[in-house]
Design a protein around this motif. Structure first.
Motif, mmCIF file in Angstrom:
data_model
loop_
_atom_site.group_PDB
_atom_site.id
_atom_site.type_symbol
_atom_site.label_atom_id
_atom_site.label_comp_id
_atom_site.label_asym_id
_atom_site.label_seq_id
_atom_site.Cartn_x
_atom_site.Cartn_y
_atom_site.Cartn_z
ATOM 1 N N ALA A 1 -13.988 6.731 -0.556
ATOM 2 C CA ALA A 1 -12.983 6.956 -1.601
ATOM 3 C C ALA A 1 -12.488 5.645 -2.211
ATOM 4 O O ALA A 1 -11.832 5.644 -3.252
ATOM 5 N N LYS A 2 -12.798 4.526 -1.548
ATOM 6 C CA LYS A 2 -12.306 3.234 -2.052
ATOM 7 C C LYS A 2 -13.245 2.631 -3.102
ATOM 8 O O LYS A 2 -12.949 1.569 -3.650
ATOM 9 N N ALA A 3 -14.381 3.304 -3.352
ATOM 10 C CA ALA A 3 -15.368 2.751 -4.286
ATOM 11 C C ALA A 3 -14.711 2.460 -5.631
ATOM 12 O O ALA A 3 -13.953 3.280 -6.146
ATOM 13 N N GLY A 4 -14.999 1.288 -6.168
ATOM 14 C CA GLY A 4 -14.484 0.921 -7.485
ATOM 15 C C GLY A 4 -13.102 0.294 -7.474
ATOM 16 O O GLY A 4 -12.623 -0.156 -8.508
ATOM 17 N N THR A 5 -12.443 0.241 -6.290
ATOM 18 C CA THR A 5 -11.131 -0.447 -6.218
ATOM 19 C C THR A 5 -11.354 -1.894 -6.668
ATOM 20 O O THR A 5 -12.257 -2.555 -6.161
ATOM 21 N N LEU B 1 -9.465 -3.515 5.986
ATOM 22 C CA LEU B 1 -8.612 -2.328 5.783
ATOM 23 C C LEU B 1 -7.447 -2.762 4.900
ATOM 24 O O LEU B 1 -7.093 -3.957 4.866
ATOM 25 N N ASP B 2 -6.804 -1.799 4.256
ATOM 26 C CA ASP B 2 -5.709 -2.125 3.315
ATOM 27 C C ASP B 2 -4.568 -2.869 4.019
ATOM 28 O O ASP B 2 -3.967 -2.334 4.949
ATOM 29 N N PRO C 1 -2.352 3.307 0.174
ATOM 30 C CA PRO C 1 -3.733 3.140 -0.258
ATOM 31 C C PRO C 1 -3.828 2.030 -1.315
ATOM 32 O O PRO C 1 -3.128 2.064 -2.322
ATOM 33 N N ALA C 2 -4.701 1.052 -1.063
ATOM 34 C CA ALA C 2 -4.725 -0.175 -1.875
ATOM 35 C C ALA C 2 -5.146 0.069 -3.322
ATOM 36 O O ALA C 2 -6.042 0.862 -3.583
ATOM 37 N N GLN C 3 -4.450 -0.633 -4.234
ATOM 38 C CA GLN C 3 -4.845 -0.602 -5.643
ATOM 39 C C GLN C 3 -5.746 -1.794 -5.962
ATOM 40 O O GLN C 3 -6.347 -1.862 -7.019
ATOM 41 N N VAL C 4 -5.774 -2.762 -5.039
ATOM 42 C CA VAL C 4 -6.592 -3.959 -5.256
ATOM 43 C C VAL C 4 -6.918 -4.595 -3.894
ATOM 44 O O VAL C 4 -6.129 -4.474 -2.945
#
Ligand code: 57M
Length: 358
Positions: A66-70, A194-195, A257-260
């Motif tokens: 789900a983190k793909a493209g962050t 990890l975030d 959940p990380a935005q970057v």
């Protein structure tokens, strides 16, 4: 800059004396970097998306799909806010400020090169391990030569918890110092999976070293607490505070959940800088206490890879570095992160106890 421009006028305007205080300028540096990061964060993340700095994700850990493209390379935001903050609040004639900045930028350039290579190749393969190591060694060697040539810097290794025990490494202090910076840089990089996992313990370590650095540069505190006194080093507290502010501001957006993500441009520079700060305040071994989590993550990789090779394919951990082991055991990401933070706070307190327990 404010220090250099305003302090000459203190005899006419006594109120300007406040700019002499390292404590005041450190607080201002922290707030400047933090507020700038929070304000600029959303635009910066949008810009990273526009220029297609999306992270490539491995398929091995399903929870990460789900983190793909962050967007990655958030370390650039830290670099910018740290630089502005130092420019405003530090004494720009202090050589240790420039050394600190050189380490942060030098390791950051190697990370940037690695991140850009990954993005260009559209996969998680950056520059070769050899090229990365050569760059890290070059930056660390330059700094060690500067430190070693500094007449007030000593090649004696301070032993935590022992008041009068020091070991003079002589010329061996040079490779030792290079090792400390390069190892710290790679250890933070390995932990950054990890975030908020790398930036949290980095903030704790930076806070601990800002206290050590302040004491090292203050003759009264240094003598009272029996740490080596080095005039001029105290100014680096302003640098540490700016790094703290930039780190906290980055965490604002990197929190789960990380935005970057910070990218190698962030992880290599923060790690190398923590190594330098430990060397500068002569608390080289304390780094392995306050950075105990980074050490554990690195050891897990060394053990896993050695055991894997030795046994022809068997593993100690479900996956290394250590955080992947816990993930694959089914522990939720946010729980792993918070437990790692708690551990790093405890390690930070243990590191600080070195000051009194001797
Ligand atoms: C980079 N970075 C993440 C992001 C971040 C020798 C081996 C152990 C090396 C290790 C490795 O490559 N480590 C260094 C770890 C990556 O994050 C990017 O990289 C930057 C830091 N350099 O800023 O740009 C992924 O991590 C996740 N992430 C978050 N939140 C964050 O805030 O969730 C990062 C930051 C991101 C994202 O998923 O894509 C990475 O892991 O690539 N290699 C590994 O860690 C791999 N382990 C492995 O292969 N183990 C084997 C070996 C040792 C025998 C084993 O145990 O069997 C694993 N990496 C991943 N998946 N992602 C393999 C599984």
């Amino acid at each position: 800059m404010f220090y250099n421009f305003l302090v000459p006028f203190t005899s006419e305007w006594t109120v300007l004396n406040v700019f002499r205080y390292i404590s005041f300028r450190s607080l201002a540096a922290l707030i400047t970097a933090l507020v700038l990061s929070i304000l600029l964060g959303p635009r910066f993340i949008t810009w990273l998306r526009q220029v297609k700095c999306g992270q490539y994700i491995h398929e091995d850990v399903a929870a990460h799909a789900a983190k793909a493209g962050t967007p990655t390379m958030g370390g650039l935001l830290m670099f910018f806010t740290l630089s502005v903050s130092i420019l405003f609040w530090a004494d720009l004639t202090n050589k240790y400020i420039w050394e600190s900045f050189f380490v942060f930028t030098g390791f950051g350039v190697i990370g940037f090169w690695d991140d850009m290579t990954k993005l260009r190749r559209h996969q998680n393969k950056g520059i070769s391990g050899k090229a990365k190591m050569a760059g890290q060694l070059a930056v660390a060697c330059i700094i060690m030569m500067l430190l070693y040539a500094d007449p007030q810097y000593s090649s004696k290794l301070t032993i935590p918890f022992f008041k009068e025990v020091t070991i003079d490494l002589g010329y061996f202090y040079l490779p030792f110092g290079v090792f400390v910076m390069v190892a710290a840089s790679n250890a933070v990089n390995l932990t950054d999976g990890l975030d908020g996992l790398a930036i949290g313990p980095s903030i704790v370590a930076c806070l601990v070293f800002s206290i050590f650095i302040y004491i090292t540069g203050n003759v009264r505190f240094a003598n009272y607490l029996l740490v080596p006194y080095m005039p001029g080093v105290g100014e680096v507290t302003v640098f540490c505070a700016a790094l703290l502010g930039a780190g906290l501001g980055f965490l604002w957006y990197n929190a789960y959940p990380a935005q970057v993500f910070m990218g190698d441009v962030g992880s290599l520079s923060i790690g190398g800088t923590l190594g330098y700060l430990a060397l500068l305040c002569k608390q080289e071994l304390v780094l392995s206490v306050v950075g105990g989590l980074f050490v554990a993550e690195t050891l897990s990789v060394i053990l896993q890879v050695s055991y894997f090779r030795w046994t022809g394919g068997k593993r100690i951990f479900r996956m290394a570095p250590l955080h992947h082991h816990f993930e694959l055991k089914g522990i939720p990401e946010s729980k792993i992160i918070i437990r790692f933070w708690i551990t790093s706070i405890l390690l930070g307190l243990m590191a600080l106890s070195v000051l009194k327990l001797r």
